[in-house]
Motif scaffolding. Structure first.
Motif, PDB file in Angstrom:
ATOM      1  N   LEU A 223      20.433 -27.210  46.881  1.00 19.58           N
ATOM      2  CA  LEU A 223      19.598 -28.252  46.291  1.00 19.58           C
ATOM      3  C   LEU A 223      20.375 -28.992  45.207  1.00 19.58           C
ATOM      4  O   LEU A 223      21.323 -28.446  44.627  1.00 19.58           O
ATOM      5  N   PRO A 224      19.994 -30.228  44.908  1.00 21.03           N
ATOM      6  CA  PRO A 224      20.660 -30.953  43.819  1.00 21.03           C
ATOM      7  C   PRO A 224      20.478 -30.225  42.484  1.00 21.03           C
ATOM      8  O   PRO A 224      19.542 -29.435  42.313  1.00 21.03           O
ATOM      9  N   ALA A 225      21.359 -30.488  41.551  1.00 26.28           N
ATOM     10  CA  ALA A 225      21.246 -29.894  40.219  1.00 26.28           C
ATOM     11  C   ALA A 225      20.256 -30.725  39.404  1.00 26.28           C
ATOM     12  O   ALA A 225      20.459 -31.917  39.183  1.00 26.28           O
ATOM     13  N   TYR A 226      19.179 -30.103  38.987  1.00 26.60           N
ATOM     14  CA  TYR A 226      18.164 -30.785  38.184  1.00 26.60           C
ATOM     15  C   TYR A 226      18.378 -30.441  36.710  1.00 26.60           C
ATOM     16  O   TYR A 226      18.581 -29.282  36.354  1.00 26.60           O
ATOM     17  N   ARG A 227      18.304 -31.465  35.874  1.00 27.47           N
ATOM     18  CA  ARG A 227      18.516 -31.252  34.439  1.00 27.47           C
ATOM     19  C   ARG A 227      17.230 -30.927  33.698  1.00 27.47           C
ATOM     20  O   ARG A 227      17.264 -30.633  32.517  1.00 27.47           O
ATOM     21  N   GLY A 228      16.129 -30.968  34.377  1.00 28.04           N
ATOM     22  CA  GLY A 228      14.861 -30.671  33.731  1.00 28.04           C
ATOM     23  C   GLY A 228      13.702 -31.139  34.601  1.00 28.04           C
ATOM     24  O   GLY A 228      13.889 -31.602  35.734  1.00 28.04           O
ATOM     25  N   THR A 229      12.508 -31.054  34.050  1.00 28.11           N
ATOM     26  CA  THR A 229      11.309 -31.386  34.816  1.00 28.11           C
ATOM     27  C   THR A 229      11.287 -32.838  35.250  1.00 28.11           C
ATOM     28  O   THR A 229      11.071 -33.154  36.427  1.00 28.11           O
ATOM     29  N   LEU A 230      11.521 -33.752  34.309  1.00 28.18           N
ATOM     30  CA  LEU A 230      11.470 -35.178  34.639  1.00 28.18           C
ATOM     31  C   LEU A 230      12.598 -35.579  35.584  1.00 28.18           C
ATOM     32  O   LEU A 230      12.399 -36.400  36.486  1.00 28.18           O
ATOM     33  N   ASP A 231      13.788 -35.000  35.385  1.00 24.96           N
ATOM     34  CA  ASP A 231      14.909 -35.311  36.272  1.00 24.96           C
ATOM     35  C   ASP A 231      14.642 -34.798  37.681  1.00 24.96           C
ATOM     36  O   ASP A 231      14.965 -35.469  38.667  1.00 24.96           O
ATOM     37  N   ALA A 232      14.039 -33.621  37.783  1.00 29.45           N
ATOM     38  CA  ALA A 232      13.690 -33.086  39.096  1.00 29.45           C
ATOM     39  C   ALA A 232      12.671 -33.977  39.794  1.00 29.45           C
ATOM     40  O   ALA A 232      12.795 -34.279  40.984  1.00 29.45           O
ATOM     41  N   LEU A 233      11.679 -34.429  39.048  1.00 28.31           N
ATOM     42  CA  LEU A 233      10.673 -35.330  39.607  1.00 28.31           C
ATOM     43  C   LEU A 233      11.318 -36.613  40.110  1.00 28.31           C
ATOM     44  O   LEU A 233      11.042 -37.076  41.233  1.00 28.31           O
ATOM     45  N   ARG A 234      12.213 -37.190  39.308  1.00 29.37           N
ATOM     46  CA  ARG A 234      12.871 -38.441  39.694  1.00 29.37           C
ATOM     47  C   ARG A 234      13.740 -38.253  40.936  1.00 29.37           C
ATOM     48  O   ARG A 234      13.682 -39.057  41.872  1.00 29.37           O
ATOM     49  N   GLN A 235      14.534 -37.188  40.978  1.00 28.90           N
ATOM     50  CA  GLN A 235      15.430 -36.964  42.119  1.00 28.90           C
ATOM     51  C   GLN A 235      14.664 -36.661  43.403  1.00 28.90           C
ATOM     52  O   GLN A 235      15.054 -37.101  44.493  1.00 28.90           O
ATOM     53  N   ILE A 236      13.604 -35.890  43.300  1.00 31.57           N
ATOM     54  CA  ILE A 236      12.831 -35.550  44.495  1.00 31.57           C
ATOM     55  C   ILE A 236      12.191 -36.793  45.097  1.00 31.57           C
ATOM     56  O   ILE A 236      12.263 -37.037  46.307  1.00 31.57           O
ATOM     57  N   VAL A 237      11.585 -37.618  44.251  1.00 29.78           N
ATOM     58  CA  VAL A 237      10.924 -38.832  44.741  1.00 29.78           C
ATOM     59  C   VAL A 237      11.954 -39.816  45.299  1.00 29.78           C
ATOM     60  O   VAL A 237      11.748 -40.413  46.363  1.00 29.78           O
ATOM     61  N   ALA A 238      13.083 -39.965  44.594  1.00 28.88           N
ATOM     62  CA  ALA A 238      14.104 -40.923  45.028  1.00 28.88           C
ATOM     63  C   ALA A 238      14.796 -40.473  46.313  1.00 28.88           C
ATOM     64  O   ALA A 238      15.082 -41.284  47.196  1.00 28.88           O
ATOM     65  N   GLY A 239      15.097 -39.180  46.426  1.00 35.05           N
ATOM     66  CA  GLY A 239      15.866 -38.700  47.571  1.00 35.05           C
ATOM     67  C   GLY A 239      15.044 -38.272  48.762  1.00 35.05           C
ATOM     68  O   GLY A 239      15.525 -38.316  49.901  1.00 35.05           O
ATOM     69  N   GLU A 240      13.816 -37.848  48.531  1.00 32.60           N
ATOM     70  CA  GLU A 240      13.022 -37.287  49.614  1.00 32.60           C
ATOM     71  C   GLU A 240      11.657 -37.940  49.792  1.00 32.60           C
ATOM     72  O   GLU A 240      10.966 -37.674  50.778  1.00 32.60           O
ATOM     73  N   GLY A 241      11.248 -38.769  48.833  1.00 29.97           N
ATOM     74  CA  GLY A 241       9.941 -39.395  48.921  1.00 29.97           C
ATOM     75  C   GLY A 241       8.871 -38.567  48.238  1.00 29.97           C
ATOM     76  O   GLY A 241       9.049 -37.370  47.994  1.00 29.97           O
ATOM     77  N   TRP A 242       7.757 -39.191  47.946  1.00 29.90           N
ATOM     78  CA  TRP A 242       6.706 -38.508  47.203  1.00 29.90           C
ATOM     79  C   TRP A 242       6.072 -37.385  48.015  1.00 29.90           C
ATOM     80  O   TRP A 242       5.508 -36.434  47.459  1.00 29.90           O
ATOM     81  N   ARG A 243       6.178 -37.450  49.354  1.00 29.89           N
ATOM     82  CA  ARG A 243       5.605 -36.381  50.179  1.00 29.89           C
ATOM     83  C   ARG A 243       6.259 -35.031  49.897  1.00 29.89           C
ATOM     84  O   ARG A 243       5.632 -33.979  50.092  1.00 29.89           O
ATOM     85  N   ALA A 244       7.522 -35.059  49.452  1.00 29.19           N
ATOM     86  CA  ALA A 244       8.212 -33.801  49.154  1.00 29.19           C
ATOM     87  C   ALA A 244       7.547 -33.049  48.012  1.00 29.19           C
ATOM     88  O   ALA A 244       7.681 -31.825  47.907  1.00 29.19           O
ATOM     89  N   LEU A 245       6.834 -33.773  47.147  1.00 32.14           N
ATOM     90  CA  LEU A 245       6.126 -33.115  46.048  1.00 32.14           C
ATOM     91  C   LEU A 245       4.952 -32.290  46.543  1.00 32.14           C
ATOM     92  O   LEU A 245       4.370 -31.510  45.772  1.00 32.14           O
ATOM     93  N   TYR A 246       4.584 -32.482  47.795  1.00 33.53           N
ATOM     94  CA  TYR A 246       3.490 -31.701  48.370  1.00 33.53           C
ATOM     95  C   TYR A 246       3.988 -30.771  49.469  1.00 33.53           C
ATOM     96  O   TYR A 246       3.218 -30.347  50.338  1.00 33.53           O
ATOM     97  N   SER A 247       5.283 -30.427  49.426  1.00 28.55           N
ATOM     98  CA  SER A 247       5.820 -29.445  50.367  1.00 28.55           C
ATOM     99  C   SER A 247       5.143 -28.098  50.120  1.00 28.55           C
ATOM    100  O   SER A 247       4.952 -27.684  48.979  1.00 28.55           O
ATOM    101  N   GLY A 248       4.781 -27.436  51.203  1.00 27.82           N
ATOM    102  CA  GLY A 248       4.141 -26.134  51.061  1.00 27.82           C
ATOM    103  C   GLY A 248       2.698 -26.200  50.614  1.00 27.82           C
ATOM    104  O   GLY A 248       2.142 -25.195  50.150  1.00 27.82           O
ATOM    105  N   LEU A 249       2.063 -27.371  50.760  1.00 27.82           N
ATOM    106  CA  LEU A 249       0.680 -27.512  50.291  1.00 27.82           C
ATOM    107  C   LEU A 249      -0.286 -26.644  51.101  1.00 27.82           C
ATOM    108  O   LEU A 249      -1.195 -26.024  50.530  1.00 27.82           O
ATOM    109  N   THR A 250      -0.079 -26.577  52.429  1.00 28.44           N
ATOM    110  CA  THR A 250      -1.000 -25.795  53.256  1.00 28.44           C
ATOM    111  C   THR A 250      -1.026 -24.326  52.856  1.00 28.44           C
ATOM    112  O   THR A 250      -2.105 -23.762  52.614  1.00 28.44           O
TER     113      THR A 250
END
Length: 414
Positions: free
Chosen positions: A49-76
């Protein structure tokens, strides 16, 4: 006595229903923070996985690289696990409390100074903090064995980085390269193999593992909850579904601490008369010191009577109080037990793509201390606190609200 016990058992399903409703609602609302927390927990410098520098950086990288749907991975699995876990937890917890209350009453020969009133108006002895801890630990152990496979699937889906553009590009390139050789069949086969390798690359599957048919059948991207569950069971067996069980059992103390703190805060608030606060408010707003002094005296007497003898029914807590107590109890439990969550996430992640593999709890502790120090056990704490405090507050609020609704409905039908 038999009728009272029968009525108590019939009410137990309400605790399960209220707990499940609360767990589902809060998990749906706060799932993105859970994804960020899990990804930060496994950052040990050896993952893909990419190196995240913190909560906000992780949020930014996930949305930019994978889209907002990635924030709901494993929802089921998160929704399924939370609904089952909270429902079983509240049910088992209240059954354990009532069992210990009966034992305590039998041991003491009746209720004395610490008695409280049940909903049916029968006196019950109030359990101490130790009994609340024991009840919560018992319920937590039951939940662990039932839900651990669900949490393994959730963790792996949350850590699966789905770079769909990269996978599609690799598949097209492989198909074009094979088609250039003049064989349509070879092109189709190469395209399929390229897609498989690209999908494997998206989840970090080593190239050498993809070289064999057996490797390709196991080292594939999980397509969802049921596919992941079947793949883990088929390729890793029961042991794979119960990875991280020991840290999960250690985390039983988390729920025990949370419920013990919540019960103590709730009990303390229920035994405090509101008259003392309303009298103080009168003094501040009206300025009529003489009258407020008399009222204060009267309020103090009333308060003392309510606190000592328990002559009146316990007051109903406000939604604000329930929310505050739920958040505070979760904060105390989270800080105390967070390292066990990191251990569990690192054990439950997919190991076939990692240069650094963990073989057990002791191995995780040893390697984490060597490579990252004590701070490694607290990675992801910030998004975890941001998630669990409102989650717990909402869970207890929804639980208490559903319980009141069910009790009122039953009273109306009686």
């Amino acid at each position: 006595m038999a009728k009272q016990e029968e009525g108590t058992q019939k009410r137990q399903w309400k605790h399960g229903l209220a707990g499940s409703t609360a767990g589902l609602a809060t998990s749906l609302a706060l799932h993105p923070l859970d994804v960020i927390k899990t990804r930060l927990q496994v950052q040990d410098g050896a993952g893909l996985l990419p190196a995240y520098r913190g909560t906000l950086d992780a949020l930014r990288q996930i949305v930019a690289g994978e889209g907002w749907r990635a924030l709901y991975s494993g929802l089921t699995p998160a929704l399924a696990g939370s609904g089952i876990a909270w429902g079983v937890y509240f049910y088992a917890y209240n059954r354990a409390k009532q069992r210990y209350q009966r034992l305590q009453q039998l041991g003491s020969g009746g209720s004395r100074g610490s008695s409280t009133s049940s909903r049916a108006g029968q006196p019950q002895q109030r359990l101490g903090a130790g009994m609340h801890l024991l009840s919560a630990a018992e319920a937590g152990a039951v939940v662990c064995f039932l839900t651990n496979p669900i949490w393994v699937v959730k963790t792996r889906l949350q850590l699966q980085r789905r770079t769909l553009d990269q996978a599609a590009a690799a598949a097209r390139a492989a198909a074009a390269e094979a088609a250039a050789g003049g064989s349509i069949a070879a092109g189709v086969a190469a395209g399929a193999a390229g897609a498989s390798r690209a999908a494997g690359a998206a989840v970090g599957v080593p190239r050498q593992l993809l070289g064999s048919a057996a490797g390709e059948s196991c080292a594939v991207e999980y397509r969802g909850f049921f596919h992941a569950f079947v793949q883990i069971a088929r390729c890793e067996g029961l042991r794979g579904l119960y990875r991280g069980l020991l840290p999960s059992l250690l985390l039983v103390s988390h729920g025990a601490i949370q419920f013990a703190v919540y019960e103590e805060l709730k009990s303390a608030a229920q035994h405090i008369s509101l008259e003392r606060f309303t009298c103080s408010l009168d003094r501040l707003t009206s300025g009529r010191l003489a009258r407020s002094g008399g009222g204060g005296s009267s309020g103090g007497g009333s308060s003392g009577g309510g606190g000592n003898g328990g002559q009146g029914a316990l007051r109903e807590l406000s939604p604000a109080e329930i929310t505050a107590f739920g958040a505070l109890s979760k904060l105390a439990a989270s800080v105390a037990t967070y390292p066990s969550q990191v251990l569990r996430s690192r054990l439950q992640q997919r190991m076939d793509a990692r240069a650094l593999r963990y073989t057990g709890v002791g191995d995780v502790i040893k390697k984490t201390l060597q490579r990252e120090g004590v701070g490694g056990f607290y990675k992801g704490l910030v998004p975890n606190v941001l998630r669990v405090m409102p989650q717990s507050a909402l869970t207890f609020l929804v639980y208490e609200s559903v319980m009141r609704l069910l009790v009122a409905q039953q009273a109306g039908q009686a």
